[in-house]
Design a protein around this motif. Structure first.
Motif, short mmCIF file in Angstrom:
data_model
loop_
_atom_site.label_atom_id
_atom_site.label_comp_id
_atom_site.label_asym_id
_atom_site.label_seq_id
_atom_site.Cartn_x
_atom_site.Cartn_y
_atom_site.Cartn_z
N ASN A 1 0.83 -1.21 0.00
CA ASN A 1 0.00 0.00 0.00
C ASN A 1 0.86 1.25 0.00
O ASN A 1 0.60 2.22 0.71
CB ASN A 1 -0.97 0.00 1.18
CG ASN A 1 -2.11 0.98 0.99
OD1 ASN A 1 -2.43 1.37 -0.13
ND2 ASN A 1 -2.73 1.39 2.09
N ALA A 2 1.93 1.22 -0.81
CA ALA A 2 2.82 2.35 -1.06
C ALA A 2 3.69 2.75 0.12
O ALA A 2 4.28 3.83 0.12
CB ALA A 2 2.03 3.56 -1.56
N SER A 3 3.78 1.92 1.16
CA SER A 3 4.66 2.21 2.30
C SER A 3 5.49 0.98 2.65
O SER A 3 5.02 -0.15 2.53
CB SER A 3 3.84 2.63 3.53
OG SER A 3 3.16 3.84 3.30
N VAL A 4 6.73 1.21 3.06
CA VAL A 4 7.59 0.10 3.48
C VAL A 4 7.03 -0.48 4.77
O VAL A 4 6.89 0.21 5.77
CB VAL A 4 9.04 0.58 3.69
CG1 VAL A 4 9.88 -0.56 4.25
CG2 VAL A 4 9.63 1.07 2.38
N ARG A 5 6.70 -1.77 4.77
CA ARG A 5 6.08 -2.42 5.92
C ARG A 5 7.02 -3.38 6.63
O ARG A 5 6.83 -3.66 7.82
CB ARG A 5 4.82 -3.19 5.49
CG ARG A 5 3.79 -2.34 4.76
CD ARG A 5 3.23 -1.24 5.62
NE ARG A 5 2.15 -0.52 4.94
CZ ARG A 5 1.51 0.52 5.44
NH1 ARG A 5 1.86 1.00 6.63
NH2 ARG A 5 0.55 1.11 4.75
N ALA A 6 8.01 -3.90 5.93
CA ALA A 6 8.94 -4.85 6.55
C ALA A 6 10.31 -4.68 5.92
O ALA A 6 10.43 -4.37 4.74
CB ALA A 6 8.44 -6.28 6.39
#
Length: 263
Positions: free
Chosen positions: A196-201
Motif C-alpha cells: 500500500n505504497a509504504s515500506v512495511r517490513a
C-alpha cells in the motif's frame, strides 16, 4: 511497339549500368563489386557487411515477399562456407500450417512466435513469454501466465544492479504504479517490502527482521526479530502480546532456561 535484338555468337566488351524496367528506368543495379541494388542505384554506399543486396531507395515502403503454399514454409536461410552446400547456420521461417514464426541459430530452433506468444527454447508455449532451459512437466497458473521461466532443475531470474544502487520488482495498478514493491538496496545490503505504497517490513544486513519499524530500539512502535534471537514488540495504547489457547486447558506461555522449563 517493342524491338527485338537477336544475337548469334558472343558479345565482348559489353557493360551495363543495370537492368531497366518497362519504363526505361534502371530497376536493378549491379556495381563493379557485384553488389545488387533493387530500386537503388548505389548499393556500395551501404555498410560493407550488408550491401550485397539493397532493396529500396529510402522513400516509400519497400520489402521482400516470400510466397509459399498454405501447408509449406516461407524461409530465409543463412549459411557459411562450411554449410553452404549441405545445411544452414541460421534461418527465419514462417510455418504456414501452424501460423508460427521461428528463428534458428546454429541449425537449432531458438525462438518461436505464435498466437501472440513468444517461446525461447521451446515450441510448446504455455505463457505469453516463456523461457525454457528444459521441461519441468508443469504449466503456468492461469492468473500468472504472462511470464514463465522453466527448467527441469533449479530455476531462477537474476536482477543485476550497480553496487550502490537498487534492484526491485514493482507492483502497480491504474492509480498507483508502485503500490507494492520488493527491493534490495545494494548500498546498505538490506531488503524491504512495500505494501500500500509504504515500506512495511525490512531485513537488514545483519539479518534483523523489522515490521512497522526499521530499528531495534525497544521504544519504537513495531516488531523487531533480531538475529541474536531477541524479539521486541512495542505498541502504543494497547497490549503488546496476545496468547490464546483453544479446545483444551493447559499451558499458555512456557518459559525456559537452558531449554528447561522454569515457569
Amino acid at each position: 511497339s517493342g524491338a527485338t535484338l537477336a544475337i548469334a555468337g558472343s558479345v565482348t566488351g559489353f557493360t551495363s549500368a543495370g537492368i531497366d524496367d518497362n519504363a526505361t528506368s534502371v530497376a536493378i543495379t549491379i556495381d563493379s563489386s557485384e553488389n545488387v541494388g533493387i530500386k537503388n542505384t548505389t548499393p556500395s554506399n551501404f555498410n560493407a557487411s550488408a550491401r550485397q543486396l539493397v532493396v529500396g531507395s529510402g522513400s516509400g515502403d519497400n520489402g521482400i515477399t516470400i510466397f509459399a503454399g498454405t501447408s509449406n514454409n516461407s524461409s530465409l536461410f543463412l549459411a557459411d562456407g562450411t554449410t553452404a552446400t549441405n545445411g544452414f547456420r541460421g534461418s527465419v521461417n514462417y510455418l504456414h500450417n501452424g501460423d508460427a514464426l521461428t528463428l534458428h541459430a546454429n541449425a537449432t530452433e531458438t525462438m518461436r512466435l505464435t498466437n501472440g506468444k513468444v517461446g525461447i527454447g521451446t515450441s510448446s508455449i504455455t505463457a505469453k513469454l516463456q523461457v525454457t532451459s528444459a521441461s519441468s512437466g508443469g504449466t503456468p497458473h492461469a492468473s500468472a501466465d504472462e511470464l514463465a521461466i522453466e527448467n527441469s532443475a533449479n530455476t531462477g531470474i537474476n536482477i543485476l544492479s550497480g553496487a550502490s544502487h537498487e534492484g526491485a520488482i514493482y507492483f502497480g495498478d491504474s492509480s498507483d504504479n508502485d503500490i507494492g514493491r520488493v527491493r534490495y538496496n545494494h548500498s546498505t545490503n538490506a531488503m524491504d517490502f512495500t505494501v500500500n505504497a509504504s515500506v512495511r517490513a525490512t531485513i537488514d544486513s545483519s539479518g534483523n527482521f523489522f515490521v512497522a519499524t526499521t530499528t531495534e530500539a525497544s521504544d519504537d512502535v513495531g516488531h523487531a526479530l533480531l538475529a541474536s534471537g531477541a524479539a521486541y514488540h512495542t505498541t502504543d495504547g494497547t497490549y503488546a502480546g496476545l496468547f490464546n489457547r483453544k479446545s483444551s486447558d493447559g499451558e499458555i506461555v512456557q518459559i525456559r532456561k537452558d531449554n528447561t522449563v522454569v515457569g
